[in-house]
Design an enzyme around this catalytic site. Sequence first.
Site, PDB file in Angstrom:
ATOM      1  CB  THR A  48      -0.936   0.002   1.223  1.00  0.00           C
ATOM      2  OG1 THR A  48      -1.664  -1.229   1.248  1.00  0.00           O
ATOM      3  CG2 THR A  48      -1.922   1.159   1.179  1.00  0.00           C
ATOM      4  CE1 TYR A 139       2.222  -8.620   2.314  1.00  0.00           C
ATOM      5  CE2 TYR A 139       3.969  -7.058   1.789  1.00  0.00           C
ATOM      6  CZ  TYR A 139       2.636  -7.405   1.766  1.00  0.00           C
ATOM      7  OH  TYR A 139       1.711  -6.564   1.203  1.00  0.00           O
ATOM      8  CE  LYS A 169      -0.776  -7.177   4.930  1.00  0.00           C
ATOM      9  NZ  LYS A 169      -0.515  -5.938   4.157  1.00  0.00           N
ATOM     10  CB  ILE A 210      -1.159  -5.605   8.385  1.00  0.00           C
ATOM     11  CG1 ILE A 210      -0.488  -5.966   9.708  1.00  0.00           C
ATOM     12  CG2 ILE A 210      -0.368  -4.506   7.674  1.00  0.00           C
ATOM     13  CD1 ILE A 210       0.928  -6.529   9.553  1.00  0.00           C
TER      14      ILE A 210
END
Length: 295
Positions: A48, A139, A169, A210
């Site tokens: 993001t 990730y 995540k 998240i």
Amino acid sequence: MTSRKIELFVPAITPFAADLSVDTARFVAHAKALIAGGAHGLAPFGTTSEANSLSVAERMAALDALVEAGISPQQLIPGTGCCAAADTITLSEHATRLGCRGVLMLPPFFYKGVSDAGVFDAYAQVIEAVGPDLRVYLYHIPQMSGVPITLPLIERLIDAYGAQIAGLKDSSGDWDNTAAVIAAFPQIDTYSASESLIPENAAKGGAGCISASSNVNPGGIRALIDGLNGPEHHALHHQVSQVRKIFEGLPLIPAIKSAVALQKDDNHYARVRPPFTVTGLEHADAVAEAVRVAR
């Protein structure tokens, strides 16, 4: 189930100046507003944040600015994963030296079809170079990276590095995968990438969320976390799911930035770096509706 605190970490957008340099003042202002609005912390320089459109030097300078502005390093999990190991090491050493809670680390993502053994070696190279103070949040975003973080890989990393593997995540969008990670590795913090999954994440023993749309709705998401067992649970869940659903139908990063710009009445926040383009009039009503529903 492992009982743990459920937290919201925001993958903060990166505002840009007219020349597309990082707008540090707005970056810091937005970061502070997110924490004041209910976020437990920030996970800057991920997807993001347009991290892969930022240089190593830009990421380090922006992280320094957050800490210098008074944000506790223990509230920061910056993204550090790059294709080149030297860049990942540089960013991870910097974050660790600042005292950050950990780093959110993509695997090297350009070459596809690589083995778990190769991905393990890539993580090991960084962990051993940075040293024992490094804490890694893996990730998993295979639809973007093309390189999955599999359960056998997680197991091997934990066996080799123990508590240095702090969490994961899961941005795959596959709840079954998230649930499997939580069940197999209750000792690490597993975050979902959708606030709509917070109740399921918490019930299974996960660590929270998240989420990109938390840039726009940190108050609503925090209210859901705080009210998971309360009488307004269903209404709170409906609110965050409604905001999330709107953004899922839009070009995500430009739409998030446009919504933040609308919230702050400051069009500078809407700027994106190529290859993204600013959202157009065709998305204006949906962005405005997301802002209306957010809290």
